[in-house]
Design a protein around this motif. Structure first.
Motif, PDB file in Angstrom:
ATOM      1  N   LEU A 139      -6.475   6.238  -0.510  1.00  0.00           N
ATOM      2  CA  LEU A 139      -6.258   6.803   0.824  1.00  0.00           C
ATOM      3  C   LEU A 139      -5.068   6.124   1.513  1.00  0.00           C
ATOM      4  O   LEU A 139      -4.176   6.789   2.035  1.00  0.00           O
ATOM      5  N   ARG A 141       0.323   6.810   3.151  1.00  0.00           N
ATOM      6  CA  ARG A 141       1.563   6.128   3.543  1.00  0.00           C
ATOM      7  C   ARG A 141       2.768   6.670   2.775  1.00  0.00           C
ATOM      8  O   ARG A 141       3.842   6.881   3.349  1.00  0.00           O
ATOM      9  N   SER A 142       2.568   6.914   1.471  1.00  0.00           N
ATOM     10  CA  SER A 142       3.704   7.404   0.668  1.00  0.00           C
ATOM     11  C   SER A 142       4.112   8.809   1.079  1.00  0.00           C
ATOM     12  O   SER A 142       5.295   9.137   1.083  1.00  0.00           O
ATOM     13  N   ARG A 160      -2.555   4.267   0.136  1.00  0.00           N
ATOM     14  CA  ARG A 160      -1.240   4.366  -0.500  1.00  0.00           C
ATOM     15  C   ARG A 160      -0.705   5.794  -0.512  1.00  0.00           C
ATOM     16  O   ARG A 160       0.486   6.007  -0.308  1.00  0.00           O
ATOM     17  N   PRO A 191     -13.263   6.874   2.561  1.00  0.00           N
ATOM     18  CA  PRO A 191     -14.005   7.050   1.299  1.00  0.00           C
ATOM     19  C   PRO A 191     -14.986   5.889   1.112  1.00  0.00           C
ATOM     20  O   PRO A 191     -14.772   4.796   1.633  1.00  0.00           O
ATOM     21  N   LEU A 245     -10.634   4.039  -1.117  1.00  0.00           N
ATOM     22  CA  LEU A 245      -9.936   3.551   0.067  1.00  0.00           C
ATOM     23  C   LEU A 245      -8.467   3.191  -0.230  1.00  0.00           C
ATOM     24  O   LEU A 245      -7.556   3.527   0.530  1.00  0.00           O
ATOM     25  N   HIS A 246      -8.248   2.547  -1.357  1.00  0.00           N
ATOM     26  CA  HIS A 246      -6.890   2.169  -1.724  1.00  0.00           C
ATOM     27  C   HIS A 246      -6.010   3.408  -1.915  1.00  0.00           C
ATOM     28  O   HIS A 246      -4.872   3.451  -1.449  1.00  0.00           O
ATOM     29  N   ARG A 279       0.844  -1.212   0.000  1.00  0.00           N
ATOM     30  CA  ARG A 279       0.000   0.000   0.000  1.00  0.00           C
ATOM     31  C   ARG A 279       0.874   1.256   0.000  1.00  0.00           C
ATOM     32  O   ARG A 279       0.753   2.126   0.856  1.00  0.00           O
ATOM     33  N   LEU A 280       1.804   1.273  -0.949  1.00  0.00           N
ATOM     34  CA  LEU A 280       2.640   2.463  -1.141  1.00  0.00           C
ATOM     35  C   LEU A 280       2.480   2.921  -2.582  1.00  0.00           C
ATOM     36  O   LEU A 280       2.382   2.092  -3.487  1.00  0.00           O
ATOM     37  N   HIS A 281       2.468   4.229  -2.757  1.00  0.00           N
ATOM     38  CA  HIS A 281       2.382   4.760  -4.104  1.00  0.00           C
ATOM     39  C   HIS A 281       3.794   4.912  -4.671  1.00  0.00           C
ATOM     40  O   HIS A 281       4.646   5.525  -4.039  1.00  0.00           O
ATOM     41  N   PRO A 326      -7.810  11.545  11.894  1.00  0.00           N
ATOM     42  CA  PRO A 326      -7.956  12.600  10.882  1.00  0.00           C
ATOM     43  C   PRO A 326      -9.405  12.984  10.620  1.00  0.00           C
ATOM     44  O   PRO A 326      -9.726  14.154  10.516  1.00  0.00           O
ATOM     45  N   GLY A 386      -3.715   6.028   7.758  1.00  0.00           N
ATOM     46  CA  GLY A 386      -4.340   7.312   7.468  1.00  0.00           C
ATOM     47  C   GLY A 386      -5.788   7.408   7.953  1.00  0.00           C
ATOM     48  O   GLY A 386      -6.502   8.328   7.586  1.00  0.00           O
TER      49      GLY A 386
END
Lengths: 95, 484
Positions: free
Chosen positions: B338, B343-344, B340, A91, B335-336, A16-18, A81, B322
């Motif tokens: 949010l 965290r990034s 990623r 979301p 959600l995904h 779960r990292l961009h 948050p 988050g």
């Protein structure tokens, strides 16, 4: 040991990292280098060696089954948050 | 006041020479006037003065202990109720902890006055303090050099005499290496000796909290207050805590000291080697028996560590989503997104790199080749120590292959940075205790020796360190710029 860009993107998805394209190239290089170096471990024969997950060979202690935690929802949600009426907001997940 | 030991400070407080409020103001002032070191993330003036007033009252009523009214700093990895606890990360930049770590509770009960939270490598991942979101800490001996890491802020603060005592944590050397680089004393206790409750987790099977101070004697006082069983940490040992300050004067003769070949090989700085050799000669003069030993799997410790630690970190840090606390990205699409993006944006480069390596090592098809293999190597490393301690009381060698390196010198190559932990990492894998003691200088920078003991021998390690410090004055030397 070489990690491809596709593998980097797959790992980043799992973690779960961009990761954008430019970063992916850097990660591929870094991860390939780290993993190649890590493979030194293969120098040693570890057949029949019991994996060590933890430094202490102790029994997990058990406690009495009674409530010890108090309800602190408001305190904990104060640092979230986004909340609404005691719920954490995310979301929309269901269409 | 700057150079006084804990017992001298306590005597001054008890005799009314100065109050805890005066002591606290003095050190707060020092922290304020040396912000160039970047040793602190949060300074807690108001809270500290309040604690100092309470301590002064206890001292007046003669209800005090050995640490009542003594100033202290916590590494910013320990949760403190109502106080920002950042762990050196943007992720927790605005995180106000809702509870106290057990270590924080215990030191509060002991009457310590907390002056602030010290800077650190983000999530304790680093060996130089360059990975902090709040900027690198400078080494007070030479501000072009790193203080070591990850407890670099704590080590630099004690070395520059900004605070007499500090807490730290050690996952692969994060107390001992900065202690060595900054010329102070630091103890990594046996895994499970000190509670990890409320200490933000990096690699849970390796993390351990411990004291940093000018001397072994001061470390003994701090350790006394930190150690002990905690039902809130199921890995915390339920073993009696010895009276550490009571055994420091025992003689060292007939103690057998193992010198591992592997700790004096290629890669060890010649200046460091010379200093350590002198320390060994000193031990021999005290009647210790010096014995060459082998720890044959030492070289494999770093790769095994970087698989185990990254695997555990990828799992531990998955909690930062988050949603419940910490950084949250703006306007997530779903959600995904949010997860990623939060965290990034929240994690720094090294943390992300380690999460990625750990995720890979734990992923389907690679688990056996990496994680399982590393755990087997860990068993071999632990067995090396077990075998060694059948014939020796202590293992002695350098804490780090060289003195503090320059800021920026190793940032481009993660592997080179990882190699600077070669002598400290095996200790965490085995879970045994070790202390770093200042024992000389090299190129104007301090050198530390590492003394490793068998499980639960913190008392013996501190005893050795104290005897050495009675005979030498390396621990009394402070960086010229920070001495009056």
């Amino acid at each position: 040991m070489s990690i491809s860009l596709e593998e980097v993107l797959q790992i980043s998805y799992l973690a779960r990292l961009h990761v954008d394209e430019e970063q992916a190239v850097q990660y591929a290089a870094d991860l390939s280098k780290i993993l190649a170096w890590v493979q030194q471990m293969n120098q040693v024969d570890t057949r029949d060696i019991v994996p060590m997950a933890h430094p202490l060979d102790v029994i997990q202690p058990l406690r009495e089954d009674k409530v010890t935690e108090t309800d602190q929802r408001e305190k904990f949600q104060a640092i979230a948050p986004r909340t609404d009426r005691g719920l954490y907001l995310v979301p929309k997940v269901i269409e | 006041m700057d150079n006084l030991s804990v017992s001298q400070l306590a005597a001054g407080l008890n005799d009314g020479e100065f109050s805890s409020v005066e002591l606290t103001r003095h050190f707060l002032q020092r922290i304020q006037s040396h912000t160039e070191l970047n040793a602190f993330i949060t300074q807690m003036d108001e809270h500290a003065i309040m604690q100092a007033r309470r301590a002064d009252k206890l001292i007046k009523e003669r209800k005090h202990g050995p640490l009542t009214g003594i100033p202290l700093a916590h590494k910013d990895i320990f949760c403190m109720d109502g106080t920002k606890t950042s762990c050196g990360s943007r992720m927790l930049e605005n995180f106000v902890a809702p509870y106290n770590a057990t270590v924080v509770d215990k030191l509060e009960q002991a009457g310590c006055v907390v002056l602030g939270k010290t800077n650190m490598d983000e999530f304790a991942m680093g060996s130089s303090n360059e990975n902090s979101y709040f900027g690198p800490v400078k080494n007070p001996w030479n501000t072009d050099h790193v203080p070591g890491g990850s407890s670099g802020g704590s080590a630099a603060a004690v070395a520059a005499r900004l605070v007499p005592l500090a807490t730290g944590t050690d996952t692969g050397g994060s107390i001992r290496q900065p202690a060595a680089f900054c010329g102070i004393t630091g103890l990594k206790p046996t895994y499970g000796r000190v509670s990890r409750y409320g200490m933000i987790a990096y690699a849970s099977s390796l993390d351990q909290a411990g004291p940093l101070a000018k001397s072994a004697y001061d470390c003994a006082y701090l350790m006394q207050a930190m150690a002990g069983f905690d039902e809130r940490d199921s890995t915390c040992m339920d073993e009696p805590v010895p009276a550490y300050t009571q055994v420091l004067d025992l003689p060292l003769h007939d103690k057998v000291i193992g010198i591992p070949d592997e700790y004096f090989g290629e890669g060890l700085d010649s200046g460091v080697r010379e200093v350590i050799t002198q320390a060994i000669a000193w031990a021999e003069d005290q009647g210790c028996i010096i014995k060459p030993i082998r720890l044959p799997n030492t070289e494999l410790a770093i790769p095994a560590y970087y698989v185990i630690a990254t695997a555990e970190c990828s799992s531990n840090l998955s909690r930062f989503d988050g949603i419940r606390y910490g950084h949250r990205c703006q306007d997530p699409e779903d959600l995904h997104d949010l997860y990623r993006r939060s965290r990034s944006e929240g994690f720094g480069m090294e943390v992300k790199r380690r999460i990625m390596v750990g995720t890979y090592a734990l992923s389907k098809g690679y688990y056996d080749a990496y994680y399982l293999k590393a755990q087997q190597v860990r068993r071999l490393i632990s067995a090396d120590f077990e075998k060694a301690f059948q014939t020796v009381d202590f293992i002695l060698g350098p804490t780090s292959p060289g003195p503090a390196f320059r800021i920026g010198e190793k940032t481009n190559d993660p592997v080179t940075m990882y190699l600077s932990d070669i002598y400290t990492i095996s200790v965490n894998l085995a879970g045994v205790p070790a202390v770093s003691i200042p024992c000389g200088m090299c190129e104007g920078l301090p050198v530390g020796m590492q003394l490793i003991g068998d499980y639960l021998t913190e008392d013996k390690l501190l005893n050795f360190a104290h005897q050495y410090q009675l005979a030498t004055d390396w621990h009394l030397q402070s960086p010229p710029r920070y001495s009056k």
